[in-house]
Design an enzyme around this catalytic site. Structure first.
Site, mmCIF file in Angstrom:
data_model
loop_
_atom_site.group_PDB
_atom_site.id
_atom_site.type_symbol
_atom_site.label_atom_id
_atom_site.label_comp_id
_atom_site.label_asym_id
_atom_site.label_seq_id
_atom_site.Cartn_x
_atom_site.Cartn_y
_atom_site.Cartn_z
ATOM 1 N N ASP A 153 0.855 -1.209 0.055
ATOM 2 C CA ASP A 153 0.111 -0.117 0.079
ATOM 3 C C ASP A 153 0.892 1.154 -0.148
ATOM 4 O O ASP A 153 2.053 1.152 0.521
ATOM 5 C CB ASP A 153 -1.215 0.013 1.259
ATOM 6 C CG ASP A 153 -0.292 0.079 2.446
ATOM 7 O OD1 ASP A 153 0.462 -0.827 2.714
ATOM 8 O OD2 ASP A 153 -0.477 0.936 3.417
ATOM 9 N N GLU B 107 -0.028 -1.194 5.670
ATOM 10 C CA GLU B 107 1.045 -0.567 6.593
ATOM 11 C C GLU B 107 1.005 0.930 6.991
ATOM 12 O O GLU B 107 1.129 1.277 8.153
ATOM 13 C CB GLU B 107 2.631 -0.952 6.130
ATOM 14 C CG GLU B 107 3.659 -0.682 7.210
ATOM 15 C CD GLU B 107 4.257 1.043 6.935
ATOM 16 O OE1 GLU B 107 4.999 1.382 7.946
ATOM 17 O OE2 GLU B 107 3.763 1.619 6.122
#
Length: 534
Positions: free
Chosen positions: A143, A210
């Site tokens: 991400d 994350e």
């Protein structure tokens, strides 16, 4: 978006692109583990990877803004890294199966499995076979943070273009941290092509969220591994980078930083209460909600939390002492010793690090940053309340009690008008334990970095120093299953003097083609040395 569309090159190849102005300014020698054709192909795959809009958010299901974009990425991955998908055990895990867990089974584990199949009694299965080493886990994440629409026109190349231009690969995630995913997979591909296999089992975990805490990705993957009885010897994750200009304002020699710990995180809401009333008759005693909030904000700005020097910052100072000129270098050498007196450490923390730069100050204090202020609902009404949001990053050993004590002191005579509450009802997270700089894994990582990041003037290699991470990573979720803790490093260089640090989560995020190649080589050497020979 068509992920198979190749980004156009300014020059005939990635190798040629690497030889532009950036490499003229770079202090590092060229990498040697990739030939030109391999680097070209790897850069094009990285460019395609950056074109996927894998943005995370805590406000949406699965923490993925566009889940279909993650699924398209999952469709693309096996086509981009076929050798990895054919050789390793690959699982789609995490919330909605949008994360990855890859297992490269070591030869020692395979031998033990074969004996267990051959023998009727499991107790005798390991007879004559060396016990498998504990696995090692490598982390990165899929991400990226969002890009504000109002900033799009300020990007040199569109943030999800994956443009390859001017010796760089451009795009959101180029530094944080798709370069880690690509680097690890490219390194594994190179090793598979040579026929290399690890003696110990290696895991690779790539989470989906994350950037917003990792609860849907890393936390679930760690719980899955724990449920299978997996214990790892060490976790390698993103973290400190390589300063091509050293560590301003101290050392000017290129320096690679390895995070041994992460600071804790706590957000406190300072709730201010006031009488309110009509705006035509404001109070004369400074008791309005706005006045109280303003005094608290000013006090936080003028009187930050006290300084304190402790591990791993003491080891960091010891590591850079020889390359830091003048009095600071001499003092860093002394305080880097475990025999240094407390008064001298306090002096160095308060008189130097606490004042030199915001980055050095963050190494020696619980930082307090006002990140929100809300009050008022009508232009002719004195608001009866105000909320000041204060985010803290906590040193190892600090607790939320220290935070509340600090805010109590800051409030001073306004204390009867305020109350403190943890944002979201959470208690905050403490700093992670400090991984030992004497760990053999630190020495292995240091060797891998130094073997690749050689100085092109022939004077040696980049220095490597332990440090304290101000931000958080997915590694914290895996600490319960790690025997040796975590080491945090991303093997690409940034020039702080030129403002490269602002590119992380900011405008014009990019990584140089040459550094991308070096990063692959560092990961290749790291995997080889950690995995051992089959």
């Amino acid at each position: 978006m068509n992920p198979k569309t190749m980004a156009s090159m300014d020059h005939g190849s990635a190798q040629q692109a690497a030889n532009v102005a950036h490499e003229t300014a770079s202090p590092f020698a060229e990498q040697t583990c990739l030939v030109a054709e391999e680097l070209d192909a790897a850069v094009q795959r990285f460019s395609q990877f950056l074109q996927f809009r894998t943005v995370s958010s805590p406000l949406v299901p699965h923490h993925t803004v566009e889940p279909d974009e993650f699924r398209r990425l999952h469709d693309w991955m096996p086509t981009a890294f076929p050798e990895v998908w054919e050789t390793l055990e690959v699982e789609e895990v995490g919330d909605a199966n949008l994360s990855y867990l890859l297992k490269w089974v070591g030869t020692l584990e395979l031998q033990q499995q074969q004996q267990q199949q051959q023998q009727q009694h499991p107790a005798a299965a390991a007879e004559g076979v060396a016990a498998p080493l504990l696995p090692v886990l490598f982390l990165s994440h899929l991400d990226v943070v969002p890009v504000a629409n109002e900033t799009l026109s300020n990007w040199t190349h569109p943030p999800f273009s994956g443009a390859v231009a001017g010796g760089y690969v451009w795009g959101r995630g180029a530094l944080d941290d798709k370069v880690g995913v690509s680097g690890l997979l490219e390194a594994a591909t190179l090793l598979i092509r040579t026929g290399w296999r690890p003696a110990r089992t290696l895991y690779f975990s790539f989470g989906q969220d994350e950037e917003v805490g990792g609860e849907k990705g890393a936390a679930q993957i760690s719980a899955l591994l724990a449920s299978r009885g997996v214990k790892v010897d060490m976790v390698f994750d993103e973290g400190g980078s390589i300063g091509s200009d050293g560590y301003p304002p101290y050392s000017t020699k290129p320096l690679a930083l390895v995070g041994l710990a992460e600071k804790g995180f706590a957000t406190v809401l300072v709730q201010v209460s006031a009488a309110g009333g009509h705006s035509s008759i404001p109070p004369l005693d400074g008791s309005s909600a706005a006045a109280v909030a303003a005094r608290i904000i000013t006090a936080i700005d003028r009187r930050p939390p006290p300084t304190r020097l402790a591990a791993p910052v003491t080891q960091f100072l010891g590591a850079i002492a020889d390359s830091t000129p003048g009095l600071r270098g001499q003092l860093f050498s002394v305080v880097g010793s475990p025999l240094a007196p407390d008064w001298l450490r306090d002096l160095v923390a308060s008189a130097f690090l606490g004042r030199d730069t915001p980055e050095t100050a963050a190494l020696v204090r619980n930082t307090a940053a006002v990140t929100g202020l809300t009050s008022g609902f009508a232009e002719n009404v004195l608001p009866p309340s105000a909320t000041v949001r204060v985010n803290f990053r906590l040193l190892p050993g600090a607790t939320t009690a220290d935070v509340i004590a600090y805010l109590t002191d800051v409030a001073g005579p306004d204390l009867p008008r305020v109350r403190f509450e943890m944002s979201g009802g959470q208690n905050g997270s403490m700093a992670t334990p400090v991984t030992s700089a004497s760990s053999p894994y630190f020495a292995i990582l240091k060797a891998a970095v130094q073997q690749v990041y050689q100085l092109k003037d022939g004077s040696g290699s980049v220095d490597v120093a332990p440090t304290l991470m101000a931000g958080g990573t997915d590694s914290k979720h895996y600490l319960p299953i790690s025997a040796g803790g975590a080491l945090r490093h991303v093997p690409v260089s940034l020039n702080k003097t030129a403002g490269d640090m602002r590119r992380v989560h900011g405008l014009n995020e990019r990584v140089s083609v040459a550094d991308f190649g070096r990063g692959v080589c560092v990961f290749q050497r790291l995997i080889q040395m950690v995995g051992g020979s089959a």
